[in-house]
Design an enzyme around this catalytic site. Structure first.
Site, PDB file in Angstrom:
ATOM      1  N   LYS A 178       5.156   6.446  14.525  1.00 55.80           N
ATOM      2  CA  LYS A 178       4.726   7.707  13.927  1.00 55.80           C
ATOM      3  C   LYS A 178       5.539   8.857  14.517  1.00 55.80           C
ATOM      4  O   LYS A 178       5.784   8.898  15.716  1.00 55.80           O
ATOM      5  CB  LYS A 178       3.239   7.964  14.207  1.00 55.80           C
ATOM      6  CG  LYS A 178       2.297   7.037  13.447  1.00 55.80           C
ATOM      7  CD  LYS A 178       2.203   7.404  11.984  1.00 55.80           C
ATOM      8  CE  LYS A 178       1.172   6.523  11.277  1.00 55.80           C
ATOM      9  NZ  LYS A 178       1.157   6.790   9.826  1.00 55.80           N
ATOM     10  N   THR A 179       5.956   9.787  13.665  1.00 53.31           N
ATOM     11  CA  THR A 179       6.589  11.016  14.106  1.00 53.31           C
ATOM     12  C   THR A 179       5.811  12.177  13.498  1.00 53.31           C
ATOM     13  O   THR A 179       4.901  11.962  12.703  1.00 53.31           O
ATOM     14  CB  THR A 179       8.063  11.101  13.626  1.00 53.31           C
ATOM     15  OG1 THR A 179       8.060  11.249  12.195  1.00 53.31           O
ATOM     16  CG2 THR A 179       8.840   9.847  13.990  1.00 53.31           C
ATOM     17  N   HIS A 198       7.431  -0.110   6.729  1.00 56.92           N
ATOM     18  CA  HIS A 198       7.680   0.726   7.905  1.00 56.92           C
ATOM     19  C   HIS A 198       7.981  -0.171   9.101  1.00 56.92           C
ATOM     20  O   HIS A 198       8.035  -1.393   8.967  1.00 56.92           O
ATOM     21  CB  HIS A 198       6.501   1.663   8.174  1.00 56.92           C
ATOM     22  CG  HIS A 198       5.167   0.975   8.262  1.00 56.92           C
ATOM     23  ND1 HIS A 198       4.845   0.100   9.293  1.00 56.92           N
ATOM     24  CD2 HIS A 198       4.071   1.016   7.450  1.00 56.92           C
ATOM     25  CE1 HIS A 198       3.620  -0.366   9.109  1.00 56.92           C
ATOM     26  NE2 HIS A 198       3.124   0.170   8.011  1.00 56.92           N
ATOM     27  N   ARG A 254      -9.964   2.239   2.081  1.00 54.99           N
ATOM     28  CA  ARG A 254      -8.625   2.596   1.608  1.00 54.99           C
ATOM     29  C   ARG A 254      -8.706   3.223   0.211  1.00 54.99           C
ATOM     30  O   ARG A 254      -9.579   2.879  -0.580  1.00 54.99           O
ATOM     31  CB  ARG A 254      -7.738   1.342   1.534  1.00 54.99           C
ATOM     32  CG  ARG A 254      -7.317   0.806   2.894  1.00 54.99           C
ATOM     33  CD  ARG A 254      -6.454  -0.423   2.718  1.00 54.99           C
ATOM     34  NE  ARG A 254      -6.108  -1.031   3.982  1.00 54.99           N
ATOM     35  CZ  ARG A 254      -5.020  -0.743   4.685  1.00 54.99           C
ATOM     36  NH1 ARG A 254      -4.187   0.177   4.250  1.00 54.99           N
ATOM     37  NH2 ARG A 254      -4.764  -1.365   5.826  1.00 54.99           N
ATOM     38  N   ASP A 314      -4.324  -7.660  14.162  1.00 55.59           N
ATOM     39  CA  ASP A 314      -5.492  -7.158  13.440  1.00 55.59           C
ATOM     40  C   ASP A 314      -5.915  -8.108  12.318  1.00 55.59           C
ATOM     41  O   ASP A 314      -6.969  -7.923  11.704  1.00 55.59           O
ATOM     42  CB  ASP A 314      -5.217  -5.757  12.876  1.00 55.59           C
ATOM     43  CG  ASP A 314      -3.978  -5.698  11.992  1.00 55.59           C
ATOM     44  OD1 ASP A 314      -3.200  -6.669  11.978  1.00 55.59           O
ATOM     45  OD2 ASP A 314      -3.792  -4.674  11.312  1.00 55.59           O
ATOM     46  N   THR A 336       0.816  -1.218   0.000  1.00 52.41           N
ATOM     47  CA  THR A 336       0.000   0.000   0.000  1.00 52.41           C
ATOM     48  C   THR A 336       0.849   1.266   0.000  1.00 52.41           C
ATOM     49  O   THR A 336       0.323   2.371  -0.069  1.00 52.41           O
ATOM     50  CB  THR A 336      -0.941   0.015   1.219  1.00 52.41           C
ATOM     51  OG1 THR A 336      -0.162  -0.191   2.406  1.00 52.41           O
ATOM     52  CG2 THR A 336      -1.970  -1.100   1.124  1.00 52.41           C
ATOM     53  N   GLN A 381      -7.999 -13.299   1.046  1.00 52.43           N
ATOM     54  CA  GLN A 381      -6.877 -13.673   1.904  1.00 52.43           C
ATOM     55  C   GLN A 381      -6.984 -15.138   2.309  1.00 52.43           C
ATOM     56  O   GLN A 381      -5.970 -15.842   2.389  1.00 52.43           O
ATOM     57  CB  GLN A 381      -6.819 -12.790   3.155  1.00 52.43           C
ATOM     58  CG  GLN A 381      -5.605 -13.107   4.037  1.00 52.43           C
ATOM     59  CD  GLN A 381      -5.364 -12.080   5.123  1.00 52.43           C
ATOM     60  OE1 GLN A 381      -5.634 -10.900   4.948  1.00 52.43           O
ATOM     61  NE2 GLN A 381      -4.849 -12.534   6.260  1.00 52.43           N
ATOM     62  N   HIS A 423       5.904  -3.265   9.868  1.00 56.26           N
ATOM     63  CA  HIS A 423       6.267  -4.438   9.067  1.00 56.26           C
ATOM     64  C   HIS A 423       7.540  -5.089   9.608  1.00 56.26           C
ATOM     65  O   HIS A 423       7.703  -6.311   9.544  1.00 56.26           O
ATOM     66  CB  HIS A 423       6.531  -4.034   7.615  1.00 56.26           C
ATOM     67  CG  HIS A 423       5.346  -3.503   6.879  1.00 56.26           C
ATOM     68  ND1 HIS A 423       5.284  -2.226   6.377  1.00 56.26           N
ATOM     69  CD2 HIS A 423       4.166  -4.083   6.564  1.00 56.26           C
ATOM     70  CE1 HIS A 423       4.133  -2.042   5.768  1.00 56.26           C
ATOM     71  NE2 HIS A 423       3.425  -3.144   5.875  1.00 56.26           N
ATOM     72  N   LYS A 477      -9.718  -0.003   9.870  1.00 55.77           N
ATOM     73  CA  LYS A 477      -9.852   1.248   9.128  1.00 55.77           C
ATOM     74  C   LYS A 477     -11.246   1.846   9.307  1.00 55.77           C
ATOM     75  O   LYS A 477     -12.248   1.138   9.221  1.00 55.77           O
ATOM     76  CB  LYS A 477      -9.600   1.014   7.629  1.00 55.77           C
ATOM     77  CG  LYS A 477      -8.163   0.611   7.306  1.00 55.77           C
ATOM     78  CD  LYS A 477      -7.218   1.765   7.550  1.00 55.77           C
ATOM     79  CE  LYS A 477      -5.771   1.362   7.328  1.00 55.77           C
ATOM     80  NZ  LYS A 477      -4.844   2.436   7.665  1.00 55.77           N
ATOM     81  N   LYS A 486      -0.053   3.173  19.237  1.00 55.56           N
ATOM     82  CA  LYS A 486       0.715   2.570  18.164  1.00 55.56           C
ATOM     83  C   LYS A 486       2.036   3.313  17.970  1.00 55.56           C
ATOM     84  O   LYS A 486       2.063   4.536  17.903  1.00 55.56           O
ATOM     85  CB  LYS A 486      -0.106   2.616  16.868  1.00 55.56           C
ATOM     86  CG  LYS A 486       0.215   1.512  15.891  1.00 55.56           C
ATOM     87  CD  LYS A 486      -0.849   1.452  14.803  1.00 55.56           C
ATOM     88  CE  LYS A 486      -0.572   0.291  13.863  1.00 55.56           C
ATOM     89  NZ  LYS A 486      -1.587   0.211  12.811  1.00 55.56           N
TER      90      LYS A 486
END
Length: 408
Positions: free
Chosen positions: A231-232, A46, A87, A193, A41, A172, A49, A83, A228
């Site tokens: 993130k910055t 990141h 998406r 998730d 995606t 899936q 992962h 979500k 979570k």
């Protein structure tokens, strides 16, 4: 010798498991083929992962065979798990570009030589499916009533779950069936998730092939407060050095909360657990040393020993008065541009210290921007040749973000 199951459990990876005794026995007695899926995606993985790649690496080191499944087909639909909104739909060209980027990055962490691991793309079988045949072969085994209670659909149900997204679980699940048939894959792993989707695949294999297969999820990377990680203010912490530099990557781990150090050392490094517990128990100045170890070890795994060493030297040069000053991150600006004058907000953005002018304004208003150790008080400040010290400048945002400005 402990099995990889015991290793994963001790290090805190495991969240849920379908058949704990059976999986533990299986992993302890034979070489098991397992898979983890990665939907492309974005054009880089990141640190969320990366936790999954660490699980895969532990499994491979114990002799098991990973299948890296690139979701070139499932990304056409988009996973609704967790979500609030649907998406954004991507073109096949963007998905292929992202998938190629994933494949290059993952090859740094997993050994694919001599069939020690496989990398496949589910677009190979999903894009050519006959819809009616798929419904007859796969859809017949799914209860809509049960699917609607699945955790992965709950947040989307409030705003309206599209029929497109509703098919994701079937796709899936079909992946697990294909991999079981082709590779005798017996185990699907994923973030917590993905629990509902994994159960769907297990049920489909059981009903279609009359075989028992298993699923295991691992904890998402969160802080001690349950938020979570990864993130910055500039966005996600990426594994691509072009998107998050090795220095920025190092600094992210160096600056985490004291309460998260032991958990991150256990999940994101290969350090022995005795050492993890020792470092995690340190207090005051000692915990800063533990953070430095964490930052170095994770950066070494992701970017290599050379880049980890440079990032460590840069941090020490800035914060500890040690190391080489030339290891500090830098950008180059044109001398003609400097002579004409550069707005401080534009320089902050060019240096990667703020993502936008509004963020630059906020940082200046809060007194967090310094140029050569001098606080910048005005948003309209223009940087010029008078700001040069020995032909360079040091731009700082907050206590821990520095970028050297070199003129060319």
């Amino acid at each position: 010798m402990s099995s990889v199951f015991d290793v994963l459990k001790e290090r805190g990876f495991i969240a849920q498991i379908t058949h704990e005794d059976e999986v533990k026995k299986l992993l302890g007695e034979k070489k098991v083929t397992f898979y983890i899926g990665f939907d492309p995606t974005a054009d880089s993985l990141h640190i969320g992962h990366f936790l999954q790649l660490m699980v895969m690496a532990h499994m491979q080191q114990a002799g098991h065979i990973p299948i890296v499944l690139i979701g070139g087909g499932t990304a056409m639909v988009g996973d609704p798990s967790g979500k609030n909104d649907m998406r954004k739909m991507m073109t096949r060209e963007i998905i292929k570009h992202n998938a190629d980027s994933f494949k290059t990055q993952i090859s740094k962490f997993i050994d694919f030589s001599d069939n020690k691991a496989f990398m496949v793309d589910n677009s190979e079988w999903l894009m050519e499916l006959n819809y009616v045949q798929f419904l007859r072969d796969v859809g017949v085994h799914f209860s809509v009533n049960r699917m609607l209670t699945a955790e992965c659909f709950k947040t989307r149900m409030e705003k309206g779950l599209t029929f497109l997204e509703f098919n994701y679980m079937l796709m899936q699940s079909y992946d697990f069936l294909v991999l079981n048939r082709k590779y005798d894959c017996q185990l699907e792993l994923g973030g917590d998730d993905q629990w509902s989707n994994i159960l769907g695949g297990i049920n489909l294999v059981r009903k279609s092939e009359a075989k028992e297969v298993y699923g295991m999820t691992f904890k998402l990377l969160t802080t001690s407060e349950g938020k979570k990680m990864g993130k910055t203010e500039n966005g996600a912490v990426w594994l691509d050095p072009e998107k998050t530099t090795p220095y920025e990557f190092y600094q992210y781990w160096r600056n985490i909360d004291d309460n998260d150090v032991e958990n991150c050392l256990a999940l994101m490094t290969f350090l022995p657990m005795d050492e993890v517990r020792r470092l995690g128990s340190l207090k005051d100045a000692g915990i800063n040393e533990a953070k430095a170890v964490l930052a170095y070890e994770v950066t070494k795994i992701v970017h290599g020993e050379d880049e980890a060493g440079k990032a460590k030297e840069a941090a020490e040069a800035i914060f500890g008065g040690k190391g080489k000053s030339d290891s500090i991150p830098f950008i180059e600006i044109n001398s003609a541009d400097l002579e004409a004058g550069i707005k401080i907000a534009d320089l902050l953005m060019a240096a990667g210290l703020t993502p936008s002018k509004s963020e630059a304004r906020r940082a200046i208003q809060q007194g967090g921007v310094l140029l050569n150790d001098n606080k910048i008080t005005g948003f309209d400040y223009t940087v010029g040749t008078n700001d040069l010290v020995n032909g360079e400048m040091m731009l700082q945002k907050g206590k821990k973000n520095f970028v050297k400005i070199k003129v060319v």
